[in-house]
Design a protein around this motif. Structure first.
Motif, PDB file in Angstrom:
ATOM      1  N   PRO A   1      43.238  34.991  22.302  1.00  0.00           N
ATOM      2  CA  PRO A   1      43.715  33.865  23.079  1.00  0.00           C
ATOM      3  C   PRO A   1      43.191  33.925  24.502  1.00  0.00           C
ATOM      4  O   PRO A   1      42.785  34.973  24.996  1.00  0.00           O
ATOM      5  N   THR A   2      43.209  32.802  25.171  1.00  0.00           N
ATOM      6  CA  THR A   2      42.813  32.772  26.570  1.00  0.00           C
ATOM      7  C   THR A   2      43.775  33.594  27.392  1.00  0.00           C
ATOM      8  O   THR A   2      44.860  33.968  26.940  1.00  0.00           O
ATOM      9  N   SER A   3      43.387  33.895  28.633  1.00  0.00           N
ATOM     10  CA  SER A   3      44.214  34.750  29.480  1.00  0.00           C
ATOM     11  C   SER A   3      45.600  34.169  29.692  1.00  0.00           C
ATOM     12  O   SER A   3      46.564  34.895  29.908  1.00  0.00           O
ATOM     13  N   THR A   4      45.736  32.819  29.634  1.00  0.00           N
ATOM     14  CA  THR A   4      47.051  32.208  29.818  1.00  0.00           C
ATOM     15  C   THR A   4      47.920  32.355  28.570  1.00  0.00           C
ATOM     16  O   THR A   4      49.131  32.221  28.634  1.00  0.00           O
ATOM     17  N   ASP A   5      47.299  32.612  27.399  1.00  0.00           N
ATOM     18  CA  ASP A   5      48.042  32.761  26.159  1.00  0.00           C
ATOM     19  C   ASP A   5      48.317  34.215  25.811  1.00  0.00           C
ATOM     20  O   ASP A   5      49.181  34.495  24.980  1.00  0.00           O
TER      21      ASP A   5
ATOM     22  N   ASP B   1      56.508  33.159  33.113  1.00  0.00           N
ATOM     23  CA  ASP B   1      57.095  32.167  34.014  1.00  0.00           C
ATOM     24  C   ASP B   1      57.888  31.169  33.185  1.00  0.00           C
ATOM     25  O   ASP B   1      57.968  31.261  31.951  1.00  0.00           O
ATOM     26  N   SER B   2      58.460  30.187  33.854  1.00  0.00           N
ATOM     27  CA  SER B   2      59.367  29.252  33.179  1.00  0.00           C
ATOM     28  C   SER B   2      58.667  28.427  32.103  1.00  0.00           C
ATOM     29  O   SER B   2      59.300  27.981  31.147  1.00  0.00           O
ATOM     30  N   SER B   3      57.361  28.214  32.233  1.00  0.00           N
ATOM     31  CA  SER B   3      56.641  27.394  31.262  1.00  0.00           C
ATOM     32  C   SER B   3      56.474  28.073  29.907  1.00  0.00           C
ATOM     33  O   SER B   3      56.152  27.418  28.918  1.00  0.00           O
ATOM     34  N   HIS B   4      56.704  29.379  29.839  1.00  0.00           N
ATOM     35  CA  HIS B   4      56.523  30.112  28.585  1.00  0.00           C
ATOM     36  C   HIS B   4      57.736  30.033  27.664  1.00  0.00           C
ATOM     37  O   HIS B   4      57.666  30.465  26.504  1.00  0.00           O
ATOM     38  N   ASN B   5      58.865  29.532  28.166  1.00  0.00           N
ATOM     39  CA  ASN B   5      60.077  29.395  27.355  1.00  0.00           C
ATOM     40  C   ASN B   5      60.506  30.723  26.732  1.00  0.00           C
ATOM     41  O   ASN B   5      60.842  30.797  25.547  1.00  0.00           O
ATOM     42  N   VAL B   6      60.482  31.764  27.535  1.00  0.00           N
ATOM     43  CA  VAL B   6      60.939  33.082  27.091  1.00  0.00           C
ATOM     44  C   VAL B   6      62.335  33.321  27.646  1.00  0.00           C
ATOM     45  O   VAL B   6      62.575  33.110  28.843  1.00  0.00           O
TER      46      VAL B   6
END
Length: 400
Positions: A302-306, A347-352
């Motif tokens: 995956p890309t670094s963001t994934d 971060d918040s965008s990852h929904n963890v």
């Protein structure tokens, strides 16, 4: 026949297997007590005479092996489960079907267990013993060293200093670190300053992963010796570890970040899963098509963001002790700059969930002279956790 007598005969059968193995081609892997007690993934069935146990009815065989697996949960008693897998092909197939992955049962049985994610709830507790004389680091299963030194050896790493870098070759045994060996697992390589490390695996993180060739550096693996197609012949970059430079030379703990290229961030999200290899490959997927000038292989990840990012948990300053402190829950007893805990960097965008964000995925710390504890959990494997901890042993003058 009682269940106890079955287990007793399995133990005797295991002793016979060991004797045959010592006389066979692979005998050298069983002589040394310092080597791994985990059975090879491919059983030496050609050396074993299939006797009365090979023709048991499948239902009876399934019941016997299930009862053995449920009763022998700890090492060295769990060796009986390995003996079951070494009887013949039918026994091995059923044993592999019954024995679950570490994520599911929290136990290590076969060599491939060392490359499978750990349990989600309680961590698997291990310890590392450093031998300065031989430049080796040995990973054992257990809370701490036992008095009789009978702990089960999992992995061994040998430190190799080079002109511009340092490497740790990682193997299943203590005296064979050759990349052409069937016991070779992977390696850890640093840059010149010891601030960046790359973890390489001898196989793709999943059984069906395709490969992509990297042409940055010439390969030496195929030039020096003939390699059997049954042996691992490639290196796959699966993670990167970075230590922040301490330019101002301020006192404080090291700051590290890990990018797990082979583990997606979705693995720690609700319903997510981590790559789980099922067996060691019998042959390299790209062996016949590789050019002799190609380099180590890297998996398309995956890309670094994934990719999953890990960071060391920030310690707090203790006014009374006048030092930085972390809660290791009694598993670390000696202050050291090497001690650390890793948590997910999201971060918040990852929904963890907040619980997952606070969960310690890997912790490492000193408990005595040249003895360190290592506790890991999902989504890391024992091999990945061990390689990350090895990076802490290398000298880092620019980070302290």
């Amino acid at each position: 026949m009682s269940f106890k007598s079955i287990v007793r005969e399995l133990r005797e059968m295991g002793d016979g297997i060991g004797n045959l193995s010592r006389r066979g081609i692979e005998g050298r892997h069983w002589r040394n007590r310092t080597r791994s007690h985990i059975a090879p993934d491919v059983a030496p069935s050609e050396l074993i005479n299939q006797g009365q146990w090979a023709n048991l009815p499948p239902e009876l065989l399934l019941d016997i092996i299930r009862r053995v697996e449920e009763s022998e949960t700890n090492w060295p008693a769990r060796t009986v489960v390995v003996y079951c897998a070494s009887v013949c092909k039918s026994w091995r197939d059923i044993t592999k079907e019954i024995v679950k992955t570490p994520e599911e049962c929290g136990r290590l049985t076969f060599p491939i267990s060392l490359k499978q994610p750990g349990p989600r709830d309680l961590p698997i507790q291990c310890y590392i013993r450093r031998d300065r004389a031989t430049s080796t680091h040995r990973l054992y299963f257990g809370l701490s060293p036992s008095e009789d030194e009978s702990d089960k050896l999992l992995l061994v790493a040998k430190k190799i200093r080079r002109a511009t870098s340092t490497e740790f070759a990682i193997s299943l045994v203590a005296d064979d670190f050759s990349r052409a060996s069937s016991t070779y697992v992977g390696k850890l390589r640093s840059n010149f300053l010891g601030t960046k490390f790359t973890i390489y695996d001898s196989q793709p993180p999943t059984d069906t992963t395709s490969t992509q060739t990297n042409h940055n550096r010439p390969s030496q693996r195929f030039q020096k010796k003939q390699v059997s197609p049954k042996l691992p012949s490639c290196s796959y970059s699966i993670a990167t570890i970075s230590y922040e430079l301490n330019v101002l030379r301020t006192r404080g703990p090291r700051r590290m970040n890990c990018t797990m290229h082979s583990i997606p961030i979705s693995s720690i999200q609700e319903g997510g899963t981590a790559p789980t290899p099922k067996s060691f490959p019998l042959s390299s997927p790209s062996f016949k098509t590789l050019d002799r000038s190609t380099s180590s292989l890297s998996t398309p990840t995956p890309t670094s963001t994934d990719s999953l990012m890990l960071k060391n948990k920030a310690p707090r300053w203790h006014e009374q002790l006048q030092c930085w402190c972390l809660n290791f829950k009694g598993r670390v007893t000696v202050a050291s700059v090497k001690n650390f805990q890793l948590v997910a960097a999201v971060d918040s965008s990852h929904n963890v969930s907040a619980v997952e964000q606070e969960k310690v995925i890997l912790q490492f710390g000193k408990i005595g002279k040249d003895i360190f504890t290592m506790d890991y959990r999902y989504p890391l494997s024992a091999y990945q956790a061990f390689a990350i901890c090895l990076s802490s042993f290398d000298t880092k003058p620019a980070c302290e």
